[in-house]
Design a protein around this motif. Structure first.
Motif, PDB file in Angstrom:
ATOM      1  N   MET A 184      -4.786   5.989  -8.512  1.00 35.72           N
ATOM      2  CA  MET A 184      -5.809   5.123  -8.510  1.00 35.72           C
ATOM      3  C   MET A 184      -5.286   4.020  -9.242  1.00 35.72           C
ATOM      4  SD  MET A 184      -8.444   5.905  -6.796  1.00 35.72           S
ATOM      5  CE  MET A 184      -9.306   4.461  -7.170  1.00 35.72           C
ATOM      6  N   GLU A 185      -4.833   4.183 -10.379  1.00 39.90           N
ATOM      7  CA  GLU A 185      -4.416   2.716 -10.996  1.00 39.90           C
ATOM      8  C   GLU A 185      -3.296   2.093 -10.194  1.00 39.90           C
ATOM      9  OE1 GLU A 185      -4.764   4.580 -15.715  1.00 39.90           O
ATOM     10  OE2 GLU A 185      -2.703   4.555 -14.703  1.00 39.90           O
ATOM     11  N   ALA A 186      -2.486   2.914  -9.496  1.00 42.14           N
ATOM     12  CA  ALA A 186      -1.425   2.008  -8.663  1.00 42.14           C
ATOM     13  C   ALA A 186      -2.151   1.373  -7.722  1.00 42.14           C
ATOM     14  CB  ALA A 186      -0.558   3.082  -8.028  1.00 42.14           C
ATOM     15  N   LEU A 187      -3.295   1.802  -7.077  1.00 42.39           N
ATOM     16  CA  LEU A 187      -4.063   0.933  -6.105  1.00 42.39           C
ATOM     17  C   LEU A 187      -4.724  -0.375  -6.623  1.00 42.39           C
ATOM     18  CD1 LEU A 187      -5.684   4.109  -4.125  1.00 42.39           C
ATOM     19  CD2 LEU A 187      -3.994   2.194  -3.274  1.00 42.39           C
ATOM     20  N   ILE A 188      -5.063  -0.158  -7.679  1.00 43.78           N
ATOM     21  CA  ILE A 188      -5.627  -1.109  -8.578  1.00 43.78           C
ATOM     22  C   ILE A 188      -4.721  -2.354  -8.748  1.00 43.78           C
ATOM     23  CG2 ILE A 188      -6.932  -2.201 -10.503  1.00 43.78           C
ATOM     24  CD1 ILE A 188      -8.039   0.885 -10.857  1.00 43.78           C
ATOM     25  N   GLY A 189      -3.459  -1.866  -9.124  1.00 49.56           N
ATOM     26  CA  GLY A 189      -2.107  -2.745  -9.275  1.00 49.56           C
ATOM     27  C   GLY A 189      -1.872  -3.566  -7.857  1.00 49.56           C
ATOM     28  N   ALA A 190      -1.913  -2.530  -6.934  1.00 50.81           N
ATOM     29  CA  ALA A 190      -1.683  -3.060  -5.480  1.00 50.81           C
ATOM     30  C   ALA A 190      -2.809  -4.307  -5.259  1.00 50.81           C
ATOM     31  CB  ALA A 190      -1.695  -1.902  -4.736  1.00 50.81           C
ATOM     32  N   THR A 191      -4.043  -3.838  -5.380  1.00 50.03           N
ATOM     33  CA  THR A 191      -4.847  -4.878  -5.035  1.00 50.03           C
ATOM     34  C   THR A 191      -4.723  -6.368  -5.724  1.00 50.03           C
ATOM     35  OG1 THR A 191      -6.524  -3.205  -4.717  1.00 50.03           O
ATOM     36  CG2 THR A 191      -7.259  -5.428  -5.099  1.00 50.03           C
ATOM     37  N   LEU A 215       0.772  -1.338  -0.167  1.00 49.08           N
ATOM     38  CA  LEU A 215       0.043   0.003   0.163  1.00 49.08           C
ATOM     39  C   LEU A 215       0.706   1.382  -0.032  1.00 49.08           C
ATOM     40  CD1 LEU A 215      -2.818   1.320   0.127  1.00 49.08           C
ATOM     41  CD2 LEU A 215      -2.495   1.157   2.485  1.00 49.08           C
ATOM     42  N   ARG A 216       1.714   1.279   0.736  1.00 54.23           N
ATOM     43  CA  ARG A 216       2.683   2.403   0.957  1.00 54.23           C
ATOM     44  C   ARG A 216       3.473   2.700  -0.482  1.00 54.23           C
ATOM     45  NH1 ARG A 216       5.296   5.633   4.697  1.00 54.23           N
ATOM     46  NH2 ARG A 216       7.215   6.648   3.863  1.00 54.23           N
ATOM     47  N   LEU A 217       3.888   1.391  -1.129  1.00 52.32           N
ATOM     48  CA  LEU A 217       4.323   1.728  -2.483  1.00 52.32           C
ATOM     49  C   LEU A 217       3.569   2.413  -3.548  1.00 52.32           C
ATOM     50  CD1 LEU A 217       6.944   1.077  -4.406  1.00 52.32           C
ATOM     51  CD2 LEU A 217       5.801  -1.302  -4.777  1.00 52.32           C
ATOM     52  N   ALA A 218       2.207   1.756  -3.559  1.00 46.44           N
ATOM     53  CA  ALA A 218       1.033   2.357  -4.479  1.00 46.44           C
ATOM     54  C   ALA A 218       0.818   3.903  -4.155  1.00 46.44           C
ATOM     55  CB  ALA A 218      -0.261   1.616  -4.018  1.00 46.44           C
ATOM     56  N   LEU A 219       1.044   4.297  -2.906  1.00 46.67           N
ATOM     57  CA  LEU A 219       0.861   5.636  -2.643  1.00 46.67           C
ATOM     58  C   LEU A 219       1.921   6.688  -2.679  1.00 46.67           C
ATOM     59  CD1 LEU A 219      -1.509   5.176   0.315  1.00 46.67           C
ATOM     60  CD2 LEU A 219      -2.277   5.792  -1.640  1.00 46.67           C
ATOM     61  N   THR A 220       3.172   5.983  -3.207  1.00 47.29           N
ATOM     62  CA  THR A 220       4.519   6.842  -3.189  1.00 47.29           C
ATOM     63  C   THR A 220       4.617   7.425  -4.755  1.00 47.29           C
ATOM     64  OG1 THR A 220       5.564   5.476  -1.662  1.00 47.29           O
ATOM     65  CG2 THR A 220       6.935   6.785  -3.109  1.00 47.29           C
ATOM     66  N   HIS A 221       4.535   8.571  -4.936  1.00 49.90           N
ATOM     67  CA  HIS A 221       4.755   9.544  -5.856  1.00 49.90           C
ATOM     68  C   HIS A 221       5.990   9.594  -6.142  1.00 49.90           C
ATOM     69  CE1 HIS A 221       4.567  13.016  -8.524  1.00 49.90           C
ATOM     70  NE2 HIS A 221       3.608  12.423  -9.146  1.00 49.90           N
ATOM     71  N   ARG A 222       6.524   9.774  -7.198  1.00 50.46           N
ATOM     72  CA  ARG A 222       8.008  10.221  -7.746  1.00 50.46           C
ATOM     73  C   ARG A 222       8.629  11.159  -7.038  1.00 50.46           C
ATOM     74  NH1 ARG A 222       5.279  10.825 -12.654  1.00 50.46           N
ATOM     75  NH2 ARG A 222       5.401  13.025 -13.470  1.00 50.46           N
ATOM     76  N   SER A 223       7.887  12.194  -6.634  1.00 49.84           N
ATOM     77  CA  SER A 223       8.390  13.476  -6.386  1.00 49.84           C
ATOM     78  C   SER A 223       8.851  13.113  -4.823  1.00 49.84           C
ATOM     79  CB  SER A 223       7.486  14.484  -6.304  1.00 49.84           C
ATOM     80  OG  SER A 223       6.328  14.218  -5.412  1.00 49.84           O
ATOM     81  N   TYR A 224       8.169  12.199  -4.104  1.00 54.26           N
ATOM     82  CA  TYR A 224       8.554  11.842  -2.711  1.00 54.26           C
ATOM     83  C   TYR A 224       9.753  10.747  -2.760  1.00 54.26           C
ATOM     84  CZ  TYR A 224       8.173  10.044   1.893  1.00 54.26           C
ATOM     85  OH  TYR A 224       8.498   9.721   3.150  1.00 54.26           O
ATOM     86  N   ALA A 225       9.726  10.051  -3.562  1.00 51.44           N
ATOM     87  CA  ALA A 225      10.795   8.990  -3.807  1.00 51.44           C
ATOM     88  C   ALA A 225      12.057   9.812  -4.045  1.00 51.44           C
ATOM     89  CB  ALA A 225      10.447   8.017  -4.998  1.00 51.44           C
ATOM     90  N   TYR A 226      12.178  10.667  -5.112  1.00 51.39           N
ATOM     91  CA  TYR A 226      13.389  11.262  -5.361  1.00 51.39           C
ATOM     92  C   TYR A 226      13.896  12.309  -4.294  1.00 51.39           C
ATOM     93  CZ  TYR A 226      11.988  10.467 -10.242  1.00 51.39           C
ATOM     94  OH  TYR A 226      11.814   9.765 -11.439  1.00 51.39           O
ATOM     95  N   GLU A 227      13.048  12.896  -3.339  1.00 54.37           N
ATOM     96  CA  GLU A 227      13.399  13.596  -2.205  1.00 54.37           C
ATOM     97  C   GLU A 227      13.913  12.757  -1.151  1.00 54.37           C
ATOM     98  OE1 GLU A 227      10.543  16.565  -1.021  1.00 54.37           O
ATOM     99  OE2 GLU A 227      10.708  17.474  -3.255  1.00 54.37           O
ATOM    100  N   ASN A 228      13.699  11.390  -1.314  1.00 51.66           N
ATOM    101  CA  ASN A 228      14.097  10.376  -0.078  1.00 51.66           C
ATOM    102  C   ASN A 228      15.031   9.507  -0.550  1.00 51.66           C
ATOM    103  OD1 ASN A 228      12.195  11.270   2.574  1.00 51.66           O
ATOM    104  ND2 ASN A 228      10.938  11.614   0.690  1.00 51.66           N
ATOM    105  N   GLY A 229      15.995   9.650  -1.125  1.00 50.16           N
ATOM    106  CA  GLY A 229      16.993   8.907  -1.558  1.00 50.16           C
ATOM    107  C   GLY A 229      16.700   7.966  -2.799  1.00 50.16           C
ATOM    108  N   GLY A 230      15.782   7.971  -3.675  1.00 48.28           N
ATOM    109  CA  GLY A 230      15.408   7.386  -4.864  1.00 48.28           C
ATOM    110  C   GLY A 230      14.872   5.952  -4.524  1.00 48.28           C
ATOM    111  N   ILE A 231      14.123   6.185  -3.481  1.00 51.25           N
ATOM    112  CA  ILE A 231      13.172   4.753  -3.070  1.00 51.25           C
ATOM    113  C   ILE A 231      12.324   4.513  -4.195  1.00 51.25           C
ATOM    114  CG2 ILE A 231      13.303   5.210  -0.760  1.00 51.25           C
ATOM    115  CD1 ILE A 231      10.571   6.381  -0.861  1.00 51.25           C
ATOM    116  N   PRO A 232      11.752   3.187  -4.322  1.00 47.93           N
ATOM    117  CA  PRO A 232      10.873   2.847  -5.321  1.00 47.93           C
ATOM    118  C   PRO A 232       9.665   3.780  -5.368  1.00 47.93           C
ATOM    119  CG  PRO A 232      11.609   0.896  -4.098  1.00 47.93           C
ATOM    120  CD  PRO A 232      12.134   2.162  -3.480  1.00 47.93           C
ATOM    121  N   THR A 233       9.074   3.871  -6.630  1.00 50.84           N
ATOM    122  CA  THR A 233       8.011   4.752  -6.871  1.00 50.84           C
ATOM    123  C   THR A 233       6.806   3.831  -7.071  1.00 50.84           C
ATOM    124  OG1 THR A 233       7.954   5.139  -9.268  1.00 50.84           O
ATOM    125  CG2 THR A 233       9.248   6.572  -8.034  1.00 50.84           C
TER     126      THR A 233
END
Length: 234
Positions: free
Chosen positions: A118-125, A20-38
């Motif tokens: 929303m598409e990411a949440l469908i993928g996460a489901t 769920l956290r991955l599904a909610l992680t936008h690339r802008s947040y990932a880039y600001e936090n060490g390039g974590i998965p988006t």
């Protein structure tokens, strides 16, 4: 940020915390936090599941519609505007992990970010529960939209329709008068469509393009086959 349990309850699915956290992680947040998965890979997956599930639903529910009509309905309910509307209803924006830049520019309410999430949440489901659970999620979210006339127009390129209609009726030159209001980080645009110098439709949006599309859609209600020919108020 409020607990994700509220979001899962609204979605009606159970997704493990990591997915769920991955599904909610936008690339802008990932880039600001060490390039974590988006969430972009989950978005890619969810987009395919969404398209398949909606196509199957339309095929079964509307046996008399032509391929072209089925395609139009699918485009409407899987459009960015339609998905963003679902996300706003569910309060998804409050749960998205955004970078500071997106936060201050109203990222939690941007249609593109909401639709992608929303598409990411469908993928996460799908990842957490399998294809059938993801399909049922899609059906539950999309089915109500098929009866909504406003949503059914969301996937239509109204600007092109209006251009063709104005040309066929020789109504005159098309012009969009666009004005912006509010601070740069939360600007709202208002567009008025003029044809031959006459205003026919007004729309608003978070971008000039969105405002113009809405103004064209409203103009179509006036000028289209079922319209009454009344102009928009100046």
């Amino acid at each position: 940020m409020s607990t994700h349990d509220e979001l899962l309850k609204r979605l009606g699915v159970d997704i493990d915390a990591e997915t769920l956290r991955l599904a909610l992680t936008h690339r802008s947040y990932a880039y600001e936090n060490g390039g974590i998965p988006t969430n972009e890979r989950l978005e890619f997956l969810g987009d395919s599941i969404l398209g398949f599930s909606v196509t199957e639903m339309l095929y079964r529910e509307y046996p008399d519609l032509s391929e072209g009509e089925l395609a139009k309905r699918r485009a409407a309910v899987v459009s960015t505007r339609a998905l963003a509307g679902i996300a706003r209803r569910l309060g998804v924006g409050e749960h998205i992990y955004l970078g500071q830049g997106e936060k201050v520019t109203g990222g939690k309410n941007k249609a593109s970010i909401l639709a992608d999430t929303m598409e990411a949440l469908i993928g996460a489901t799908f990842i957490a529960n399998g294809l059938e659970a993801a399909r049922l999620l899609v059906v539950g979210l999309i089915a109500p939209l098929l009866a909504d006339a406003a949503v059914m127009g969301a996937g239509t390129d109204w600007k092109t329709h209006i251009q063709e209609l104005a040309a066929s009726r020789q109504l005159g030159t098309i012009h969009y008068a666009v004005e912006g209001d509010g601070p740069d980080h939360a600007r709202v645009y208002t567009a008025t469509l003029h044809i031959g110098g006459t205003p026919y439709g007004t729309g608003t949006g978070n971008s000039k393009k969105e405002a113009e599309q809405e103004s064209a859609a409203n103009a179509w209600k006036v000028l289209g086959p079922d319209g009454q020919g009344e102009t928009a108020s100046a």
